[in-house]
Scaffold this motif. Structure first.
Motif, short mmCIF file in Angstrom:
data_model
loop_
_atom_site.label_atom_id
_atom_site.label_comp_id
_atom_site.label_asym_id
_atom_site.label_seq_id
_atom_site.Cartn_x
_atom_site.Cartn_y
_atom_site.Cartn_z
N ASP A 295 -93.12 -29.52 -50.44
CA ASP A 295 -92.09 -29.10 -49.51
C ASP A 295 -92.31 -27.70 -48.95
O ASP A 295 -92.02 -27.44 -47.79
CB ASP A 295 -90.71 -29.13 -50.19
N TYR B 12 -93.46 -27.03 -44.77
CA TYR B 12 -94.75 -27.35 -44.17
C TYR B 12 -94.68 -28.80 -43.71
O TYR B 12 -94.28 -29.69 -44.47
CB TYR B 12 -95.87 -27.16 -45.20
N HIS B 13 -95.06 -29.08 -42.47
CA HIS B 13 -94.76 -30.37 -41.86
C HIS B 13 -95.92 -31.35 -41.84
O HIS B 13 -95.80 -32.43 -41.26
CB HIS B 13 -94.24 -30.16 -40.44
N LEU C 145 -87.18 -32.78 -48.99
CA LEU C 145 -87.26 -33.48 -47.70
C LEU C 145 -87.16 -34.98 -47.90
O LEU C 145 -86.36 -35.66 -47.26
CB LEU C 145 -88.56 -33.11 -46.99
#
Length: 637
Positions: free
Chosen positions: A198, A274-275, A355
């Motif tokens: 995450d 962080y995606h 998330l």
């Protein structure tokens, strides 16, 4: 329609003919592997870009320059490499494929049935051990080295770990004995990319002075830039010269290395998330990212006087997503915030999956009541136990596969204190099938079923999610386990507007007089519902499908009443048949003295779960509507 780019095997072979240094060869090879890794993840629809890209330079250097690789056992020295973290396996596959150690056509089979699993599995050549559940790598390597010594075999063992993985207790348990036994054959490489699932490792559980920590355990330590192959080669050369103790290389890397906007250096620490940890990039991100990689490869080739890459292009159409799919984790996220507004004692604990578990809205609204515990499930559950003893109402979150197993002893300890804690396991059941068996939670009902006074429930749609959370908070004094399916699901049934949960009781979703089927949850109840339609249309069999959301308790009075007039009972578990809800129903029949009057067949998972696309996996296990209808008809003939 999007065009996907692929580096063909002939381009990897062409590298061998170039008059270049090992460092330049490795850099080009790694760039090619990044292009192919991105293709694999995009084509599969899921995977882990960030971890694959951060570690690719390390894996490429090892396979091109260090490892004595043997496809089969022989008397010759054989080195072993494996990843303990497992998320980086798409990158690892791309290295094996580019190196000619796996058939090139397998590049199209990531996360497909009988293809390349989403986490490492020994069914694939040169994958030495199954990983994905974190913290096991050094222990596995110790066992391998002990076996080699006992059997007179030579070879070094290289293990890649994640930095977030270092929060798991087993990692630290494994270090001292390796030093005591002088396991000089072992080299651990920490892919220190600073980001766990995450967010930033330093914000969850800062690792501190790793060099001094590892040295204190008796290990020889080196540190280098893990994305600089020259520095990497020099560091490994120093490690190889050490012959009296185990060795650790702290490789400082960049998550998402190679695509500028995917690199963790492109986000600000205060952004927290962080995606590109998991999932496939959208079309725009893929197109932009692959263009950047291709440009980098061609620049490298130009610098050594070689012609540009000759790529293969494949068309890709994004799978259609049906409208109206229900998302139970999103429904839970909303229900949790609503309940927290009413109860100031409600606190939330998370194991690095805020998330995926739908906890960001809660964290944003109640930051002081949110506790990020990192990849340390046992510590998290015991913290919740302490909170409950002091009057708080903890709700504990992780993936079901980890929450039900890693801290099982701690959950039992909490239960012996007779406090109330709610455990919420997401990613429950057989689907999604892509991540593979380490993440397919099909034993959590049995793992938690014997915990005293534990109420276990799996909602069948979004509406039942809210009812389940409310029940656990307000209608029982017991601890509870809520089992949540994470994938979007098409729900062909509706619950009555006045529907309420009653412990051990269910509700019919279809009417039928010939047989009755008990099931639960949004994955298999729709399959049962559709199977009932197929049976009626094709065989004249009417099947009553019953939603029984309670996983470990059946109200015997209700069961006896609903079974009146039926001589056939079917149970349907999104779980191993052994220890699932079906076993509770069969036990209930025996207690009611109905075993001799009613014939029973249990459906569910009987073997290690298959990896693949969701419908592929259901069919492979005989749990899709067509398979269920066929088997029910055959059984009743």
């Amino acid at each position: 329609m999007t065009n996907l780019s692929l580096v063909p095997f002939r381009e990897f072979e062409r590298l061998k003919d170039l008059d270049i240094t090992p460092e330049t060869h490795t850099e080009l090879f790694a760039t090619y592997c990044r292009i192919n890794t991105l293709y694999m993840i995009k084509q599969a629809g899921s995977g882990h870009i960030g971890s694959s890209f951060s570690s690719l330079d390390i894996v490429c250097w090892l396979f091109l320059n260090e490892l004595r690789v043997r496809k089969t056992n022989s008397n010759q020295p054989r080195d072993i490499y494996f990843s303990s973290k497992g998320h980086d396996v798409p990158g690892f596959y791309s290295v094996l494929i580019g190196h000619g150690l796996l058939e090139f056509e397998r590049i199209h089979s990531l996360r497909r049935l009988d293809g390349l699993p989403g986490h490492p599995d020994i069914s694939i050549p040169l994958l030495e051990t199954n990983t994905g559940s974190l913290g096991m790598g050094v222990s596995k390597a110790k066992g391998m080295i002990s076996a080699n010594r006992l059997m007179g075999r030579e070879g070094n063992v290289y293990i890649l770990t994640g930095d977030g993985e270092l929060q798991e207790g087993q990692f630290w348990e494994s270090l001292q004995p390796a030093a005591n036994l002088g396991f000089h054959e072992m080299t651990v490489i920490v892919d220190h990319n600073k980001i766990q699932s995450d967010t930033w490792v330093s914000q969850v559980s800062d690792l501190g002075d790793l060099e001094r920590k590892f040295a204190a355990y008796g290990w020889y330590v080196e540190r280098c830039d893990g994305n600089d192959v020259k520095a990497l080669g020099n560091a490994i050369a120093k490690l190889k010269a050490v012959t009296n103790q185990p060795k650790i290389l702290i490789a400082d890397t960049i998550k998402g290395k190679g695509i500028s906007f995917m690199e963790h250096t492109a986000i600000r620490p205060e952004d927290n998330l962080y995606h590109f940890h998991s999932g496939a990039p959208d079309d725009e991100a893929y197109t932009t990212g692959v263009a950047e990689l291709i440009a980098a490869a061609n620049t490298q080739l130009e610098q050594v006087g070689a012609s540009p890459l000759a790529l293969e292009m494949l068309s890709y159409a994004k799978p259609a997503v049906a409208d109206g799919a229900q998302r139970l984790v999103s429904a839970y996220s909303k229900a949790l915030v609503t309940q927290a507004e009413r109860n100031q004692d409600l606190v939330v604990l998370d194991a690095d999956l805020m998330l995926d578990c739908g906890l960001i809205p809660f964290k944003d609204k109640f930051p002081k009541r949110f506790f990020e515990c990192g990849i340390a499930e046992q510590d998290m559950v015991s913290q919740a136990g302490g909170m409950a003893l002091k009057g708080l109402l903890p709700i504990v979150h992780s993936f079901a596969c980890f929450l039900s197993t890693r801290p099982n002893e701690q959950i039992y300890n909490n239960a012996t204190e007779r406090t109330k804690i709610i455990y919420v396991g997401s990613l429950a059941g057989l689907l999604p099938g892509g991540p593979g068996h380490s993440h397919q939670s099909v034993r959590d009902i049995s793992a938690l079923g014997a915990i005293p006074n534990m109420v276990m429930i799996e909602p069948a749609n979004e509406a039942e999610v809210s009812l389940a959370l409310d029940y656990c908070l307000h209608r029982t004094i017991s601890s509870c386990y809520i089992r949540l399916v994470s994938i979007p699901c098409q729900i062909p049934y509706q619950l009555p507007e006045d529907y309420q949960l009653e412990l051990g009781q269910g509700i019919a979703l279809t009417e039928g007089q010939d047989a009755i089927l008990f099931g639960y949850g949004p994955v298999l109840l729709p399959q049962a519902y559709q199977a009932a339609q197929l049976l009626a249309q094709n065989h004249g069999i009417t099947l009553k499908v019953v939603n029984l959301p309670w996983l470990n308790f059946v109200d015997l009075d209700w069961l006896e009443q609903i079974l009146q007039g039926y001589s056939w009972v079917f149970t349907l578990d999104n779980h191993y048949v052994i220890g699932g809800q079906g076993d509770r129903i069969v036990s209930g029949l025996a207690e009611l003295g109905l075993s001799g009057q009613i014939q029973v067949r249990q459906f569910g998972v009987f073997d290690i779960p298959k990896c693949g696309q969701n419908q592929e996996v259901l069919r492979a296990h005989g749990l899709d509507a067509e398979s269920l209808a066929f088997e029910i008809n055959k059984t009743m003939m």
